[in-house]
Design an enzyme around this catalytic site. Structure first.
Site: not given
Length: 259
Positions: A60-61, A64
């Protein structure tokens, strides 16, 4: 101006961290243990779900950061954001400790954004929105990966505990995607719409951003809201052909300390 701000990430800055490989090893080993019935199944499900959840948080990170890199922020490599190392993110508590606590306390998948993006390097509102959307999209993809085999019946001849663990992990991914798309300050959903708001509105909302995730958790703790939300989660799981009863069994096995 530092050297890191004037170049693209090199191969060292893109190398996958040993920490992430350890998480994958725990995920694979615990998954094998649950699949074969080796050891204590309940504890195996706990390790499998926690490891799978943390792997998805890393991805997820990473999403980004990777999207930000292509959007114009070339500093993410020097910060270690491309190594999938959870200890290199801006705030390990927000990104990993609290999300795991939320799972243990209430079975709620709520990742926290803790990748510091130098937004002034990125031009165009659409790019800013895509950077924020990248994380929830990864959770949605993870949900598809773990739910499709269960819903399609590919695992019907295998250990039901493994299917239950996958279903519970998939439920966490669906809830994470839905919650993070809420336009609440501090969550990715707000990050998607923020570039399109007026500067005055953004300044007015900014002080509330640090409390957005906790506010959502508190609201979800209310019984009626909780019921509404999880009914929506189960509806999404039903779209993949996965029954909520599988996730309930997985949740029960996950909380091995209660039985």
């Amino acid at each position: 101006m530092s050297f890191a701000t004037t170049r693209s990430p090199n191969s060292e800055e893109r190398r996958i961290s040993p920490v992430f490989w350890v998480l994958l090893a725990i995920l694979g080993t615990s998954g094998w243990a649950v699949w074969t019935g080796f050891g204590t199944v309940d504890f195996g499900v706990f390790l499998f779900v926690v490891a799978g959840w943390m792997v998805s948080l890393c991805l997820h990170e990473y999403a980004h950061a990777r999207t930000a890199l292509h959007g114009g922020d070339i500093t993410v490599g020097a910060k270690g954001y491309l190594t999938l190392n959870p200890f290199r993110y801006a705030n390990a508590v927000l990104s990993f400790v609290l999300p795991v606590v939320f799972v243990v306390l209430g079975g709620i998948g709520l990742p926290g954004g803790a990748v510091f993006i130098e937004r002034h390097r990125i031009q165009g509102r659409l790019k800013h929105s895509l950077i924020s959307a990248a994380g929830p999209l990864v959770n949605l993809l993870c949900a598809v990966v773990v739910l499709v085999p269960v819903g399609a019946g590919w695992l019907d001849s295998q250990a039901p505990e493994f299917q239950a663990a996958l279903s519970f992990l998939g439920m966490l991914q669906v809830s994470a995607a839905l919650l993070n798309l809420l336009p609440v300050p501090g969550l990715d959903g707000y990050g998607i719409v923020e570039p399109w708001l007026s500067p005055q509105t953004r300044r007015a909302v900014a002080p509330f951003a640090p409390y957005g995730m906790m506010a959502v958790f508190v609201v979800l703790w209310q019984s009626q809201v909780n019921v509404w939300f999880f009914n929506l989660v189960y509806d999404v799981m039903g779209f993949f052909g996965v029954s909520s009863s599988y996730a309930a069994v997985g949740s029960y096995l996950f909380r091995f300390w209660t039985h």
